[in-house]
Design a protein around this motif. Structure first.
Motif, PDB file in Angstrom:
ATOM      1  N   LEU A  58      -8.601  -1.399   5.310  1.00  0.00           N
ATOM      2  CA  LEU A  58      -7.729  -2.265   6.110  1.00  0.00           C
ATOM      3  C   LEU A  58      -6.576  -2.781   5.253  1.00  0.00           C
ATOM      4  CD1 LEU A  58     -10.352  -4.319   8.144  1.00  0.00           C
ATOM      5  CD2 LEU A  58      -8.735  -2.654   9.072  1.00  0.00           C
ATOM      6  N   LYS A  59      -6.903  -3.238   4.054  1.00  0.00           N
ATOM      7  CA  LYS A  59      -5.871  -3.743   3.149  1.00  0.00           C
ATOM      8  C   LYS A  59      -4.875  -2.638   2.800  1.00  0.00           C
ATOM      9  CE  LYS A  59      -5.105  -5.495  -1.520  1.00  0.00           C
ATOM     10  NZ  LYS A  59      -4.144  -4.456  -1.913  1.00  0.00           N
ATOM     11  N   ALA A  60      -5.401  -1.485   2.406  1.00  0.00           N
ATOM     12  CA  ALA A  60      -4.522  -0.390   1.971  1.00  0.00           C
ATOM     13  C   ALA A  60      -3.611   0.067   3.102  1.00  0.00           C
ATOM     14  CB  ALA A  60      -5.360   0.780   1.454  1.00  0.00           C
ATOM     15  N   PHE A  61      -4.138   0.146   4.310  1.00  0.00           N
ATOM     16  CA  PHE A  61      -3.327   0.647   5.410  1.00  0.00           C
ATOM     17  C   PHE A  61      -2.439  -0.441   6.000  1.00  0.00           C
ATOM     18  CE2 PHE A  61      -2.478   1.852   9.822  1.00  0.00           C
ATOM     19  CZ  PHE A  61      -1.855   3.064   9.601  1.00  0.00           C
ATOM     20  N   TRP A  62      -3.048  -1.519   6.514  1.00  0.00           N
ATOM     21  CA  TRP A  62      -2.287  -2.505   7.280  1.00  0.00           C
ATOM     22  C   TRP A  62      -1.418  -3.418   6.436  1.00  0.00           C
ATOM     23  CZ3 TRP A  62      -1.377  -1.462  11.992  1.00  0.00           C
ATOM     24  CH2 TRP A  62      -2.307  -0.758  12.749  1.00  0.00           C
TER      25      TRP A  62
END
Length: 149
Positions: A135-139
């Protein structure tokens, strides 16, 4: 990198009725290194009130990302999703469904109501940490989120 330092803090709204799941996700996001502030509400109606800054949520910040459970009291997750995605002021906020349900009907209904992604809640905490990292890496690292109104 300098521009990232000047950005306002990021906010996540978690709409989840299980306090244990809220605590676990908060911890997993911390381990993942996500610096966003996580705000949690316990039912669908409170989620809608938060998003519209009504009642107890008049000073609520606009979330950059919503993580939404489907099985909620008062207003079900699919109803909350429909209200978000049909609202002129809310529809650009990405919504990630995080549900225990892996039923194809729930997954299809979520995407038909314009969910941005669907995640089945993992059983193991280490798997939740992996999801938090994703989630962190993408969003928050890869994607450019829409500006707040």
């Amino acid at each position: 990198m300098r521009g990232a330092l000047l950005q306002s803090p990021k906010h996540i709204l978690l709409i989840e009725d299980n306090p244990g799941d809220v605590l676990l996700l908060r911890e997993a996001l911390g381990i993942a290194g996500l610096k966003a502030q996580m705000h949690a509400v316990e039912d669908g109606e409170a989620g809608i009130d938060y998003l519209h800054q009504r009642g107890a949520h008049t000073d609520a910040p606009r979330p950059d990302l919503i993580i939404l459970d489907l099985n909620l009291p008062l207003l079900a997750g699919h109803q909350v999703l429909r209200q978000i995605k049909t609202s002129r002021s809310l529809k650009r906020i990405p919504v990630v469904i995080m549900s225990a349900s892996g039923v194809p009907k729930d997954i299809m209904a979520s995407y038909e109501r314009l969910a941005n992604s669907y995640i089945i809640k993992p059983v193991r905490f280490n798997d939740l940490v992996d999801i938090a990292r994703s989630l962190k890496a993408f969003w928050f690292d890869a994607v450019r989120l829409p500006p707040s109104d």
